[in-house]
Motif scaffolding. Structure first.
Motif, short mmCIF file in Angstrom:
data_model
loop_
_atom_site.label_atom_id
_atom_site.label_comp_id
_atom_site.label_asym_id
_atom_site.label_seq_id
_atom_site.Cartn_x
_atom_site.Cartn_y
_atom_site.Cartn_z
N THR A 147 45.79 54.10 28.94
CA THR A 147 46.11 55.41 28.47
C THR A 147 47.60 56.03 28.31
O THR A 147 47.70 56.76 27.29
N VAL B 25 40.49 59.49 24.49
CA VAL B 25 39.10 58.84 25.01
C VAL B 25 39.62 57.84 26.18
O VAL B 25 38.85 57.76 26.88
N ALA B 26 40.81 57.15 26.03
CA ALA B 26 41.09 56.45 27.21
C ALA B 26 41.43 57.10 28.49
O ALA B 26 41.28 56.48 29.53
N VAL C 39 31.50 58.97 27.37
CA VAL C 39 32.82 58.74 27.99
C VAL C 39 32.74 58.69 29.45
O VAL C 39 33.05 57.75 30.19
N TRP D 188 31.66 49.86 23.89
CA TRP D 188 32.88 50.49 24.01
C TRP D 188 34.01 50.00 23.19
O TRP D 188 34.91 50.82 22.59
N ASP D 189 34.25 48.68 23.03
CA ASP D 189 35.28 48.04 22.01
C ASP D 189 34.89 48.55 20.74
O ASP D 189 36.12 49.00 19.84
N TRP E 291 49.09 54.72 24.96
CA TRP E 291 48.57 55.49 23.74
C TRP E 291 49.09 57.16 23.84
O TRP E 291 49.51 57.55 22.71
N LEU F 221 38.23 54.66 16.49
CA LEU F 221 39.18 55.86 16.63
C LEU F 221 40.25 55.80 15.54
O LEU F 221 40.78 54.58 15.34
N PHE G 122 36.24 52.34 20.32
CA PHE G 122 37.42 52.58 20.54
C PHE G 122 38.33 51.95 19.33
O PHE G 122 39.08 52.42 18.80
N ARG H 111 42.72 58.08 20.54
CA ARG H 111 42.88 57.08 21.41
C ARG H 111 43.20 57.23 22.82
O ARG H 111 42.59 56.78 23.94
#
Length: 392
Positions: free
Chosen positions: A247, A200-201, A310, A184-185, A250, A191, A188, A197
């Motif tokens: 979230t 997706v977050a 996701v 996952w890191d 961003w 992106l 992310f 970001r």
């Protein structure tokens, strides 16, 4: 029979709409159904119609023999493609070594065949009920115990006791497609924009479907309580969902980049500007454009993650948190049935199980091992009675 035009139609070789499908899709579209569901049904019926033309059988004369042959053909045939494969030729059907997921090939999957069978049966049920179609449904049901949920487009309606469609292929049991924290890191970090970001977050923290996120507007953000509002797929019900603090960080950066932005504007917009005939204007981000974000990401990482991975990652994280019940997870994910949530996500992570068993074996190997104890095969007193005298 009164009918209205559906958003999707099946057209025959003469360029005219196929009347039986047109009437059915018009009725189907009137029942709380999204255009995407009508489109899916139209393609399934188009495939069935082409099959009937090939075998030279009228639609209202089809029997279970044609349905059986159709399913056998789907299992063996390759899906038609608008363009031939290029780069993906080498990976079609293979397993990605990083994600351990299979790449899509050109075969019809079991779920596709089952959906096709359900659509065909629903189509004939409609015409049998009107009294204008055949007397028997060519896609038969085998009586048996179980529950049958309504076909696509009927989410939220009550399931009814029924058997199963006779020619439905079995579904292979598959593990949820969650990303491990390390992967996952990487995702992310690959992106390229604050917009990507942010969306997706939002998906990994709220568990919302990609299509639900794409339908958001600025008014669907509650900055104070850190909530987002989505319209649920199928039921079309509005629901507020909690999102992470990350979230909204961003989101703040992304909205600042948009400049002129009102609460009624679509939240997710393309960063590039395109000519729409009235000058250069921003356009809402659509599903295909969001898929393009993951295509570029996968090309960089050598993976085959998808948008729905996701959501699965969010669901797995929630289901393994002891502070959340499965009812909580069901509500957040928007599942109509608790069994869906439990069956899919209440499973052990295979990687974690393997790691725990490996730790168990390693711990066993580190334990001191004494000399083995050898037991006497016979009792001494028994030997004395058998042979007489004293046995030493």
């Amino acid at each position: 029979m009164p009918w209205s035009t559906a958003p999707w139609m099946v057209v025959g070789p003469d360029g005219a709409a196929v009347r039986p499908i047109e009437v059915y899709l018009s009725d189907f579209a009137a029942r709380r159904t999204q255009p995407s569901s009508v489109r899916s049904y139209a393609y399934d019926l188009l495939r069935w119609w082409r099959w009937l033309v090939v075998v030279e059988v009228a639609w209202d004369r089809a029997t279970s023999a044609e349905a059986r042959a159709f399913v056998l053909w789907l299992k063996a045939a390759a899906k038609p493609r608008n363009h031939p494969r290029t780069v993906s030729t080498a990976t079609a059907g293979a397993v990605n070594p990083i994600t351990r997921k299979s790449y899509l090939d050109d075969r019809y999957r079991a779920r596709t065949i089952r959906h096709s069978n359900a659509v065909i049966r629903s189509f004939y049920e409609f015409w049998i009920d009107t009294g204008e179609g055949p007397l028997l449904n060519p896609m038969p049901i085998d009586p048996g115990r179980g529950w049958r949920r309504p076909p696509a487009g009927g989410v939220g309606e009550r399931a009814e006791a029924a058997g199963t469609i006779r020619y439905n292929p079995g579904l292979p049991k598959r593990a949820p497609r969650a990303m491990p924290d390390q992967r996952w890191d990487e995702v992310f970090g690959a992106l390229r924009s604050n917009r990507d970001r942010a969306i997706v977050a939002a998906g990994v923290s709220s568990g919302a479907r990609p299509s639900e996120l794409l339908g958001m507007a600025g008014v669907d953000l509650d900055w104070g309580d850190q909530l987002i509002r989505v319209v649920r797929k199928g039921t079309r019900a509005e629901q507020w969902l909690p999102a992470s603090m990350e979230t909204f960080v961003w989101l703040r950066l992304y909205v600042a980049e948009l400049g002129m932005f009102t609460p009624q504007d679509p939240l997710w917009q393309t960063v590039r500007r395109r000519d729409r005939g009235g000058g250069l204007q921003r356009q809402p981000l659509n599903y295909e454009a969001l898929r393009g974000v993951f295509r570029r990401l996968n090309a960089v990482l050598g993976t085959n993650w998808t948008l729905h991975d996701v959501r699965h990652t969010a669901a797995i994280r929630m289901s393994r948190d002891p502070r959340l019940s499965m009812r909580d997870v069901q509500t957040i994910l928007g599942h109509a049935h608790l069994s869906t949530t439990a069956e899919v996500y209440l499973v052990e992570d295979e990687v974690q199980v393997i790691r725990r068993v490996a730790d168990h074996l390693a711990a066993r190997s580190r334990q001191p091992q004494g000399p083995p104890t050898v037991s006497t095969p016979y009792d001494v007193e028994d030997l004395a009675v058998l042979f007489g005298g004293t046995v030493s």
